[in-house]
Design a protein around this motif. Structure first.
Motif, short mmCIF file in Angstrom:
data_model
loop_
_atom_site.label_atom_id
_atom_site.label_comp_id
_atom_site.label_asym_id
_atom_site.label_seq_id
_atom_site.Cartn_x
_atom_site.Cartn_y
_atom_site.Cartn_z
N HIS A 109 1.10 -1.22 0.08
CA HIS A 109 0.22 0.04 -0.22
C HIS A 109 0.85 1.34 0.26
O HIS A 109 0.23 2.20 -0.07
CB HIS A 109 -0.68 0.05 1.68
N VAL A 110 2.07 1.13 0.18
CA VAL A 110 2.93 1.98 -0.08
C VAL A 110 2.78 3.50 -1.29
O VAL A 110 2.54 4.81 -1.29
CB VAL A 110 4.37 2.09 -0.79
N PRO A 111 2.32 2.91 -2.38
CA PRO A 111 2.04 3.98 -3.59
C PRO A 111 1.29 4.79 -3.19
O PRO A 111 0.68 5.67 -3.92
CB PRO A 111 1.62 3.47 -4.77
N MET A 112 -0.15 3.95 -2.07
CA MET A 112 -1.36 4.76 -1.91
C MET A 112 -1.31 5.60 -0.75
O MET A 112 -1.76 6.26 -0.62
CB MET A 112 -2.78 3.52 -1.93
N ARG A 113 -0.55 4.33 0.54
CA ARG A 113 -0.84 6.21 1.41
C ARG A 113 0.87 5.46 1.19
O ARG A 113 1.25 4.15 2.36
CB ARG A 113 -1.95 5.49 2.46
N ARG A 114 1.98 6.13 1.94
CA ARG A 114 3.25 6.31 2.86
C ARG A 114 3.05 6.25 3.75
O ARG A 114 2.12 6.95 4.61
CB ARG A 114 4.77 7.84 2.16
N PRO A 115 3.37 4.95 4.43
CA PRO A 115 3.63 4.51 6.12
C PRO A 115 4.45 6.05 6.88
O PRO A 115 5.18 7.24 6.03
CB PRO A 115 4.36 3.49 6.53
N LYS A 116 4.64 6.25 7.58
CA LYS A 116 5.30 7.36 8.86
C LYS A 116 6.53 6.59 9.26
O LYS A 116 7.27 5.90 10.66
CB LYS A 116 4.36 7.69 9.87
N TRP A 117 6.99 6.71 7.95
CA TRP A 117 8.54 5.64 8.57
C TRP A 117 9.60 6.79 10.00
O TRP A 117 10.37 5.40 10.08
CB TRP A 117 9.78 5.57 7.06
N HIS A 118 9.29 7.24 10.40
CA HIS A 118 10.11 7.74 11.43
C HIS A 118 9.99 7.44 12.29
O HIS A 118 10.27 7.77 13.38
CB HIS A 118 10.26 9.49 11.26
N LEU A 119 8.46 6.56 12.90
CA LEU A 119 8.23 6.02 13.73
C LEU A 119 8.69 4.68 14.06
O LEU A 119 8.67 4.01 15.18
CB LEU A 119 7.08 5.43 13.34
N ILE A 120 9.76 3.73 12.66
CA ILE A 120 10.47 3.02 13.02
C ILE A 120 11.64 2.74 13.94
O ILE A 120 11.74 1.63 14.49
CB ILE A 120 10.57 2.35 11.64
N PRO A 121 11.87 3.85 13.93
CA PRO A 121 13.49 3.53 14.49
C PRO A 121 13.19 3.44 16.23
O PRO A 121 13.36 2.31 16.79
CB PRO A 121 14.05 4.80 14.67
N GLY A 122 11.92 4.48 16.73
CA GLY A 122 11.55 3.95 17.90
C GLY A 122 10.35 2.79 18.22
O GLY A 122 10.77 2.05 19.43
#
Length: 448
Positions: free
Chosen positions: A295-308
């Motif tokens: 679903h990345v082409p439709m709604r990009r995830p909040k990648w900045h949440l991954i490190p936490g």
């Protein structure tokens, strides 16, 4: 000074499982002991105490503890898989699927919770939830129901996302503990709601024998939910009306629904239809990430949440790995007393190996065991994966002292729920799982 009683209670709760597990220790153990207790338990107990006391430094303490335990076992004490470095490698190979699944699920469901928030559904819920303390109680019931067919991590994260909106970001620690308790309680009576109950199902235990755990889980929810909802209402009342002009993002809704449906399908398919594959590859975690990436082409995830989320996951994986290295190859004899004790053990000890040992041993009433190992982890924030996941969203929850002081109703719900079920149906050995050491009547669970 006023926190000293809470700290002492925390240390007692952390130390008691060490003695309980040591009492069931097998004769095959060959390592050193201190006062009759294997050194591994002492190191694990110190690690847990460090996490409880220095809650601002949980990750390095957990990593250091796991590394120290691994080093000690490599040098001085054999693993169940063998001695030395070779034994450690074999041990990690045995555990890697569980660890990989936890890592992928904890990080993946953090992104799922963000998708759910962005769908704007939580913004509309104040129109449907009661305006007083009962609104918080209904929210906990919703988490309970969701967890009966979803992974408890997902249910807790969805509950946390809703609470963030309807309580305007001010969520009481007692209510956070109740969200975790509701997610674990909801999964305890369903063979698709928790890893431990799924383990029982694929070992040949009837879902009806596990289903009775809902008796204790329902009582625990009523008690814990009532007090937690009152706490939350006094701290921050629920939003009375929905935010004006809210437009539902149906694409985000579709993303969340697809992730959850795919996770359920994969969980049931792999663990039931092809259970021999479940120990060979982290299918569930990979399925969640496949759904996210599609679903990345439709709604990009909040990648900045991954490190936490990764930091929280590595913390939990360190404790799970450390727990898996404990020299436990049997539990105390099966009884309602030992099942009750396992609930407290589960607050600090990974419930997956506990459940595996109980299945191998046999003789348990599986409804009691499912409730104990499932709900018991809620009594401390790092006692379950749901608690660790929620603490990534609410860092203030990473305090054992505050969790015990404000989430006292979780333990109360556990004890009362357990004894209500004991009084209503009694403790009866259930069916004998495949490969167990007990020969219980196969129809024991169905006769009640």
């Amino acid at each position: 000074m006023k926190n000293i009683p809470t700290l002492l209670w925390a240390l007692v709760l952390l130390a008691a499982p060490m003695a309980a597990l040591a009492a069931g220790d097998g004769a095959s153990f060959q390592g050193m002991r201190i006062g009759g207790v294997p050194v591994e338990f002492a190191l694990f107990g110190l690690t847990l105490a460090g996490v409880a006391i220095f809650h601002h430094h949980t990750l390095p303490i957990a990593l250091g503890g796991a590394a120290l335990i691994a080093l000690y076992k490599i040098v001085a004490s054999p693993f169940m898989t063998g001695a030395g470095l070779h034994g450690f490698v074999l041990h990690v190979e045995h555990e890697w699927v569980i660890l990989a699944n936890l890592l992928l699920l904890l990080v993946g469901f953090a992104l799922l919770a963000q998708f759910f928030q962005e769908s704007r559904i939580p913004d509309l819920l104040p129109n449907y939830l009661p305006d007083d303390w009962k609104g918080g109680f209904v929210l906990l019931c919703l988490v309970f129901v969701l967890s009966s067919f979803l992974d408890n991590i997902a249910a807790a994260m969805i509950g946390g996302a809703i609470a963030m909106i309807v309580f305007k970001g001010k969520v009481h620690i007692g209510f956070l503990a109740a969200i975790v308790a509701a997610s674990n309680a909801g999964g305890s009576g369903s063979v698709v709601g928790d890893t431990t109950t799924t383990m029982m199902w694929i070992s040949g235990i009837s879902p009806l024998e596990v289903f009775e755990a809902f008796i204790a889980a329902g009582v625990a929810l009523l008690i814990c939910g009532y007090f937690a909802a009152k706490q939350q209402h006094a701290f921050q009342p629920i939003q009375k009306d929905a935010t004006a002009g809210v437009d539902i993002d149906w694409v985000c809704v579709g993303v969340v629904a697809f992730i959850l449906v795919l996770a359920i399908v994969v969980n049931v398919t792999v663990n039931v239809a092809f259970n021999e594959l479940s120990d060979s590859f982290p299918f569930l975690g990979v399925a969640v990430w496949v759904a996210i990436l599609l679903h990345v082409p439709m709604r990009r995830p909040k990648w900045h949440l991954i490190p936490g989320a990764v930091r929280g996951a590595v913390f939990l994986l360190s404790l799970v790995l450390a727990a898996s290295m404990m020299p436990v190859d049997e539990l105390p004899p099966a009884s309602w007393q030992s099942a009750l004790a396992l609930g407290f053990v589960s607050a600090v000890f990974d419930n997956i190996p506990l459940t595996a040992l109980a299945i191998k041993q046999g003789g348990y009433d599986w409804g009691f065991l499912a409730f104990a190992v499932g709900y018991g982890g809620s009594m401390i924030w790092f006692g379950s994966s749901a608690g660790v996941a929620l603490s990534n969203m609410y860092p203030q929850a990473r305090s054992v002292g505050l969790w015990l002081r404000h989430g006292w109703h979780v333990a109360l719900g556990y004890v009362v729920g357990f004894f209500v079920m004991l009084a209503l149906i009694g403790f009866h050995p259930g069916s004998a799982p495949r490969g167990s050491n007990a020969a219980a009547p196969a129809a024991a669970g169905a006769s009640r």
